[in-house]
Design a protein around this motif. Structure first.
Motif, mmCIF file in Angstrom:
data_model
loop_
_atom_site.group_PDB
_atom_site.id
_atom_site.type_symbol
_atom_site.label_atom_id
_atom_site.label_comp_id
_atom_site.label_asym_id
_atom_site.label_seq_id
_atom_site.Cartn_x
_atom_site.Cartn_y
_atom_site.Cartn_z
ATOM 1 N N ARG A 228 -22.055 -17.199 59.271
ATOM 2 C CA ARG A 228 -21.733 -18.787 58.782
ATOM 3 C C ARG A 228 -20.480 -18.737 58.572
ATOM 4 N NH1 ARG A 228 -26.092 -19.501 54.215
ATOM 5 N NH2 ARG A 228 -25.657 -17.134 53.761
ATOM 6 N N THR A 229 -19.906 -19.968 58.294
ATOM 7 C CA THR A 229 -18.647 -20.356 57.783
ATOM 8 C C THR A 229 -18.243 -19.513 56.469
ATOM 9 O OG1 THR A 229 -18.589 -22.360 59.092
ATOM 10 C CG2 THR A 229 -16.924 -22.047 57.395
ATOM 11 N N GLY A 230 -17.048 -18.994 56.629
ATOM 12 C CA GLY A 230 -16.810 -18.320 55.161
ATOM 13 C C GLY A 230 -17.423 -16.959 54.924
ATOM 14 N N GLU A 231 -18.265 -16.555 55.987
ATOM 15 C CA GLU A 231 -18.971 -15.245 55.450
ATOM 16 C C GLU A 231 -18.110 -14.237 55.493
ATOM 17 O OE1 GLU A 231 -22.978 -12.812 57.035
ATOM 18 O OE2 GLU A 231 -22.589 -14.830 57.844
ATOM 19 N N VAL A 232 -18.129 -13.369 54.488
ATOM 20 C CA VAL A 232 -17.239 -12.206 54.601
ATOM 21 C C VAL A 232 -17.693 -10.984 55.579
ATOM 22 C CG1 VAL A 232 -16.433 -10.198 53.002
ATOM 23 C CG2 VAL A 232 -16.576 -12.514 52.031
ATOM 24 N N LEU A 233 -16.864 -10.593 56.326
ATOM 25 C CA LEU A 233 -17.353 -9.540 57.489
ATOM 26 C C LEU A 233 -16.952 -8.186 56.902
ATOM 27 C CD1 LEU A 233 -16.019 -11.502 60.487
ATOM 28 C CD2 LEU A 233 -18.137 -11.374 59.827
ATOM 29 N N SER A 234 -15.927 -8.211 56.010
ATOM 30 C CA SER A 234 -15.564 -6.739 55.590
ATOM 31 C C SER A 234 -14.605 -6.970 54.525
ATOM 32 C CB SER A 234 -14.786 -5.878 56.760
ATOM 33 O OG SER A 234 -13.705 -6.265 57.052
ATOM 34 N N THR A 235 -14.580 -5.964 53.549
ATOM 35 C CA THR A 235 -13.483 -6.002 52.471
ATOM 36 C C THR A 235 -12.827 -4.751 52.225
ATOM 37 O OG1 THR A 235 -14.850 -7.604 51.114
ATOM 38 C CG2 THR A 235 -13.155 -6.518 49.928
ATOM 39 N N SER A 236 -11.470 -4.487 52.456
ATOM 40 C CA SER A 236 -10.899 -3.237 52.673
ATOM 41 C C SER A 236 -9.579 -3.230 51.563
ATOM 42 C CB SER A 236 -10.442 -2.809 53.821
ATOM 43 O OG SER A 236 -11.454 -2.809 54.890
ATOM 44 N N VAL A 237 -9.125 -2.160 51.118
ATOM 45 C CA VAL A 237 -7.810 -2.180 50.546
ATOM 46 C C VAL A 237 -6.925 -1.516 51.218
ATOM 47 C CG1 VAL A 237 -6.860 -1.383 48.135
ATOM 48 C CG2 VAL A 237 -9.184 -2.013 48.256
ATOM 49 N N ILE A 298 -6.119 -6.225 48.663
ATOM 50 C CA ILE A 298 -7.289 -6.571 49.039
ATOM 51 C C ILE A 298 -7.518 -7.464 50.130
ATOM 52 C CG2 ILE A 298 -9.639 -7.300 48.916
ATOM 53 C CD1 ILE A 298 -9.155 -7.037 45.652
ATOM 54 N N VAL A 299 -7.873 -6.940 51.489
ATOM 55 C CA VAL A 299 -7.977 -7.513 52.772
ATOM 56 C C VAL A 299 -9.247 -7.784 52.947
ATOM 57 C CG1 VAL A 299 -7.536 -7.452 55.133
ATOM 58 C CG2 VAL A 299 -5.875 -6.168 53.427
ATOM 59 N N ARG A 300 -9.755 -9.252 52.969
ATOM 60 C CA ARG A 300 -10.912 -9.655 53.193
ATOM 61 C C ARG A 300 -10.854 -10.328 54.452
ATOM 62 N NH1 ARG A 300 -14.470 -12.315 48.421
ATOM 63 N NH2 ARG A 300 -13.332 -14.121 48.971
ATOM 64 N N ILE A 301 -11.892 -9.861 55.524
ATOM 65 C CA ILE A 301 -11.856 -10.596 56.600
ATOM 66 C C ILE A 301 -13.202 -11.429 56.688
ATOM 67 C CG2 ILE A 301 -12.196 -10.655 59.240
ATOM 68 C CD1 ILE A 301 -10.724 -7.826 59.016
ATOM 69 N N SER A 302 -13.065 -12.853 56.807
ATOM 70 C CA SER A 302 -14.224 -13.782 56.815
ATOM 71 C C SER A 302 -14.060 -14.821 58.153
ATOM 72 C CB SER A 302 -14.088 -14.459 55.707
ATOM 73 O OG SER A 302 -12.778 -15.682 55.557
ATOM 74 N N THR A 303 -15.210 -15.163 58.549
ATOM 75 C CA THR A 303 -15.436 -16.298 59.592
ATOM 76 C C THR A 303 -15.004 -17.627 59.246
ATOM 77 O OG1 THR A 303 -17.492 -17.103 58.890
ATOM 78 C CG2 THR A 303 -17.496 -14.926 60.238
ATOM 79 N N VAL A 304 -14.342 -18.028 60.443
ATOM 80 C CA VAL A 304 -13.659 -19.342 60.282
ATOM 81 C C VAL A 304 -14.655 -20.530 60.447
ATOM 82 C CG1 VAL A 304 -11.911 -20.901 61.242
ATOM 83 C CG2 VAL A 304 -11.453 -18.721 61.110
ATOM 84 N N GLY A 305 -15.573 -20.283 61.282
ATOM 85 C CA GLY A 305 -16.669 -21.246 61.452
ATOM 86 C C GLY A 305 -18.122 -20.653 61.712
ATOM 87 N N ASN A 306 -19.071 -21.465 61.861
ATOM 88 C CA ASN A 306 -20.425 -20.667 62.473
ATOM 89 C C ASN A 306 -20.337 -20.097 63.630
ATOM 90 O OD1 ASN A 306 -21.657 -21.602 60.145
ATOM 91 N ND2 ASN A 306 -22.301 -23.578 61.227
ATOM 92 N N THR A 307 -20.693 -18.773 63.934
ATOM 93 C CA THR A 307 -20.700 -18.010 65.178
ATOM 94 C C THR A 307 -22.160 -17.966 65.592
ATOM 95 O OG1 THR A 307 -18.903 -16.837 64.107
ATOM 96 C CG2 THR A 307 -19.772 -15.797 66.181
ATOM 97 N N VAL A 308 -22.419 -18.432 66.887
ATOM 98 C CA VAL A 308 -23.553 -18.387 67.738
ATOM 99 C C VAL A 308 -23.725 -17.229 68.348
ATOM 100 C CG1 VAL A 308 -24.831 -19.494 69.285
ATOM 101 C CG2 VAL A 308 -23.752 -20.800 67.664
#
Length: 423
Positions: A228-237, A298-308
């Motif tokens: 979903r939009t804004g969902e966090v894919l990963s969090t790293s330092v 902190i590097v957090r990678i999140s989604t820009v929009g909904n991914t099908v």
């Protein structure tokens, strides 16, 4: 002072002489002595006179023998006068010489003043000449430096001229070669016309294919949404302050690791498939920001929009400073509540308390999940244990949430809940 003493001595001696002569004449008169058949009276007068003469002569002789001044006064008066005249003439001569010397001194003084003025004038002229010489020297140095630069520029211009002449020759040769190629290209134009016709047919075919792909993409978008939009894919330092190359490598490793996690989640067999897409400009900007700071980021990678399912995952990089928020054992939140009467109320009390703990942690700076808004999680067994412990109390109780370990901005926050009665 010596003259006064001498006059006093002479006065005393005169008085003494007069007295002695008088006494002696009186004695001679009383004894009626006679000298040379003279009458006693006349004899006493003669004795008195002779005695006075003898005493005066003896006195003068004695003073003459004793005092150099008396001798000089009696016998050296003429010599003193002569010396006085001579000295007066010498004084006159010296006075005239002094006048001449004064006149000469005045002349020399006037000459000295004139020479001093000339020396001062010459000194001023010399100082002016030195200043002019310094200016001329500075101008000469500037001219020499400019000449040196001009000579250097001239040498460079000579080299550039030689190079340009060679370039002109090469360009002329290239022009000749291009002229021959153009003649050959004119021959090939006819062949290209034929190829253009063939390519136009291919373009038409590709346009049809594009329409088909758009229809297929529309069908795919109506499929299952995996992110979903804004969902966090990963969090790293990532450590900051390193070189741009090392920072870019570390950030690339984070992106690669996240790509592998997505492939594993979607159960894709080809692990080399690049399913996570991040704009290159965004990646370079993030790497520059991390390299420019001296603290962990902190590097957090999140989604820009909904991914099908079947689409690439378009991600974005979010950067946050990573610092210590809670030490191990530090109180996150505490609250005094009334012990509930049954299990349902106990569970509601604990859930409300956990919500307050979550809000307090977010306020202190722990990053929450953008979708759920939580900063941590608690297993069902832990929640069940806390609810059972709350049920055992009656009256007022205090719930205290403490951090189980040192917790940084990246989280997650793990807590331990302590319960005690309040009296």
């Amino acid at each position: 002072m010596y003259g006064v003493v001498l006059i006093a001595i002479i006065a005393v001696m005169g008085g003494a002489i007069a007295y002695i002569g008088d006494k002696l004449g009186t004695k001679v008169g009383k004894k009626k002595l006679s000298i040379f058949g003279l009458r006693p009276k006349h004899t006493s007068i003669i004795v008195t006179i002779v005695t006075g003469i003898l005493i005066s002569a003896i006195t003068l002789g004695f003073m003459t023998a004793v005092s150099w001044d008396v001798r000089t006064a009696l016998f050296g008066m003429e010599e003193l006068k002569a010396e006085l005249v001579s000295l007066n003439s010498e004084v006159d001569s010296k006075s005239s010489e002094l006048e001449h010397s004064r006149a000469a001194l005045e002349t020399k003084t006037a000459e000295y003043v004139a020479i001093t003025a000339k020396v001062k004038d010459n000194a001023e002229r010399l100082a002016q000449s030195i200043a002019e010489l310094d200016e001329v020297t500075a101008e000469r140095d500037k001219a020499a430096a400019a000449l040196s630069r001009l000579q250097s520029d001239y040498s460079l211009a000579q080299k550039d001229l030689t190079k340009y002449q060679k370039d002109i020759k090469n360009l002329q040769a290239t022009k000749t070669e291009l002229d021959s190629r153009i003649a050959g290209l004119n021959t090939k134009m006819n062949e290209l016309t034929t190829v253009k016709t063939a390519l136009q047919s291919d373009v038409d075919r590709l346009n049809d294919l594009t329409v088909s792909l758009k229809n297929g993409l529309q069908n795919v978008r109506e499929g299952t949404v995996v992110f979903r939009t804004g969902e966090v894919l990963s969090t790293s330092v990532v450590e900051g302050g390193k070189s741009p190359e090392d920072t870019a490598n570390s950030l690339g490793a984070v992106v690669y690791k996240t790509n592998v996690q997505i492939l594993n989640k979607l159960d894709v067999a080809d692990k080399k498939l690049e399913i996570l897409w991040i704009a290159r400009s965004e990646f370079d900007q993030a790497a520059a920001l991390i390299s420019g700071t001296n603290q962990p980021v902190i590097v957090r990678i999140s989604t820009v929009g909904n991914t099908v399912y079947g689409e690439p995952v378009i991600g974005r990089l979010e950067l946050y400073p990573n610092h210590l928020v809670y030490n191990k054992g530090e109180v996150v939140y505490r609250e005094v509540v009334t012990a509930p009467g049954n299990a349902q109320q106990a569970e509601e009390t604990v859930m409300l308390f956990l919500q307050q703990v979550n809000a307090a942690a977010v306020t202190q700076g722990i990053l929450p999940d953008p979708i759920q808004g939580t900063v941590g999680s608690m297993s069902g067994s832990q929640l069940f244990e806390v609810v059972n412990r709350v049920k055992r109390y009656n009256g007022k109780i205090e719930l205290v949430a403490e951090a189980k370990a040192d917790t940084y901005t990246a989280g997650p926050l793990q807590i331990e809940i302590r319960i005690k009665s309040v009296f």
